[in-house]
Write a protein that holds these residues in place. Structure first.
Motif, short mmCIF file in Angstrom:
data_model
loop_
_atom_site.label_atom_id
_atom_site.label_comp_id
_atom_site.label_asym_id
_atom_site.label_seq_id
_atom_site.Cartn_x
_atom_site.Cartn_y
_atom_site.Cartn_z
N MET A 1 0.84 -1.18 0.00
CA MET A 1 0.00 0.00 0.00
C MET A 1 0.88 1.24 0.00
O MET A 1 1.83 1.34 0.76
CB MET A 1 -0.90 0.00 1.24
N LYS A 2 0.55 2.16 -0.87
CA LYS A 2 1.33 3.37 -0.98
C LYS A 2 0.68 4.57 -0.29
O LYS A 2 1.35 5.45 0.21
CB LYS A 2 1.59 3.71 -2.44
N VAL A 3 -0.66 4.65 -0.30
CA VAL A 3 -1.38 5.81 0.21
C VAL A 3 -2.48 5.37 1.17
O VAL A 3 -3.14 4.36 0.95
CB VAL A 3 -2.01 6.63 -0.95
N ALA A 4 -2.66 6.14 2.22
CA ALA A 4 -3.79 5.94 3.13
C ALA A 4 -4.69 7.16 3.02
O ALA A 4 -4.21 8.30 2.94
CB ALA A 4 -3.30 5.79 4.56
N ILE A 5 -5.98 6.91 2.99
CA ILE A 5 -6.99 7.98 3.01
C ILE A 5 -7.69 7.85 4.35
O ILE A 5 -8.28 6.80 4.64
CB ILE A 5 -7.99 7.83 1.85
N ILE A 6 -7.61 8.90 5.14
CA ILE A 6 -8.20 8.87 6.49
C ILE A 6 -9.13 10.06 6.64
O ILE A 6 -8.80 11.18 6.26
CB ILE A 6 -7.10 8.93 7.58
N PHE A 7 -10.30 9.79 7.20
CA PHE A 7 -11.24 10.88 7.48
C PHE A 7 -12.01 10.55 8.74
O PHE A 7 -12.08 9.40 9.15
CB PHE A 7 -12.16 11.17 6.28
N GLY A 8 -12.58 11.57 9.36
CA GLY A 8 -13.07 11.43 10.71
C GLY A 8 -14.49 10.95 10.90
O GLY A 8 -14.88 10.62 12.01
N SER A 9 -15.26 10.89 9.82
CA SER A 9 -16.66 10.53 9.98
C SER A 9 -17.19 9.90 8.71
O SER A 9 -16.79 10.28 7.60
CB SER A 9 -17.47 11.80 10.30
N LYS A 10 -18.10 8.95 8.86
CA LYS A 10 -18.70 8.30 7.69
C LYS A 10 -19.35 9.31 6.76
O LYS A 10 -19.36 9.14 5.54
CB LYS A 10 -19.71 7.25 8.14
N SER A 11 -19.86 10.40 7.31
CA SER A 11 -20.51 11.43 6.49
C SER A 11 -19.52 12.12 5.54
O SER A 11 -19.94 12.78 4.59
CB SER A 11 -21.20 12.47 7.38
N ASP A 12 -18.22 11.95 5.75
CA ASP A 12 -17.20 12.53 4.87
C ASP A 12 -16.89 11.65 3.67
O ASP A 12 -16.13 12.05 2.78
CB ASP A 12 -15.90 12.78 5.65
N SER A 13 -17.46 10.46 3.62
CA SER A 13 -17.14 9.48 2.58
C SER A 13 -17.33 10.03 1.17
O SER A 13 -16.47 9.83 0.31
CB SER A 13 -17.98 8.21 2.73
N GLU B 1 -5.58 2.40 1.01
CA GLU B 1 -6.56 1.90 1.96
C GLU B 1 -7.24 3.11 2.58
O GLU B 1 -6.61 4.15 2.77
CB GLU B 1 -5.89 1.06 3.05
N ALA B 2 -8.52 2.97 2.89
CA ALA B 2 -9.27 4.06 3.49
C ALA B 2 -9.69 3.69 4.92
O ALA B 2 -9.98 2.52 5.20
CB ALA B 2 -10.51 4.38 2.66
N TYR B 3 -9.69 4.70 5.79
CA TYR B 3 -10.01 4.50 7.20
C TYR B 3 -10.90 5.63 7.70
O TYR B 3 -10.68 6.79 7.34
CB TYR B 3 -8.73 4.52 8.06
N ILE B 4 -11.86 5.30 8.54
CA ILE B 4 -12.61 6.30 9.28
C ILE B 4 -12.05 6.28 10.70
O ILE B 4 -12.21 5.31 11.43
CB ILE B 4 -14.12 6.02 9.27
#
Length: 159
Positions: free
Chosen positions: A1-13, A31-34
């Motif tokens: 994996m080269k990049v991670a996408i992280i955001f704080g809330s499902k509403s930001d998807s 990979e994406a993470y909340i």
């Protein structure tokens, strides 16, 4: 994996899908993470350790309101962080200012409000420094973009 996408809330998807779209266009693994800097700080730290151990090369972090997530991530890793201010209040200006005004020595690259696609493209540019195949695709992408722009506009503009 080269990049991670992280955001704080499902509403930001919905907003953050743009980053994934840009990365997919260049066949870049992600990979994406909340995760929330405020609600689950321990889980965020564990995930950042995991990402560093997996040699993640760039992190895209989206946040609205107080928008601490990109800055908190930047304070806990030396992996480059690209912040995406999300319009949650004050037309997203509060998030923009929070992300772009990081203290000296803990930078977060910042794109426009809700513009996660550009965050993905900035990650592509960062990775193109190291990976010749990504660099080649990026050069081709830009050439096609220019060609399409010229073709679309050479017939003139009607107002």
């Amino acid at each position: 994996m080269k990049v991670a996408i992280i955001f704080g809330s499902k509403s930001d998807s919905e907003v953050m899908k743009g980053a994934a779209k840009a990365l997919k266009e260049f066949n870049i693994e992600y990979e994406a993470y909340i995760l929330s800097a405020h609600r689950v700080p321990e889980q965020l730290e564990k995930t950042l350790t995991k990402l560093e151990n997996e040699n993640c090369e760039c992190i895209i972090a989206g946040a609205g309101l107080a928008a601490h997530l990109p800055g908190v991530i930047a304070s806990k890793t030396i992996v480059p962080v690209i912040g995406v201010p999300i319009n949650a209040a004050l037309n997203g200006l509060d998030a923009l200012f929070s992300i772009v005004q990081m203290p000296k020595s803990i930078p977060v690259a910042t794109v426009g409000i809700n513009n996660s696609y550009n965050a993905g493209m900035l990650a592509v540019e960062i990775l193109s420094i190291k990976y010749p195949e990504i660099r080649k695709k990026l050069i081709e992408y830009r050439e096609i973009m220019k060609k399409n722009f010229i073709e679309e506009n050479e017939k003139g503009v009607e107002l």
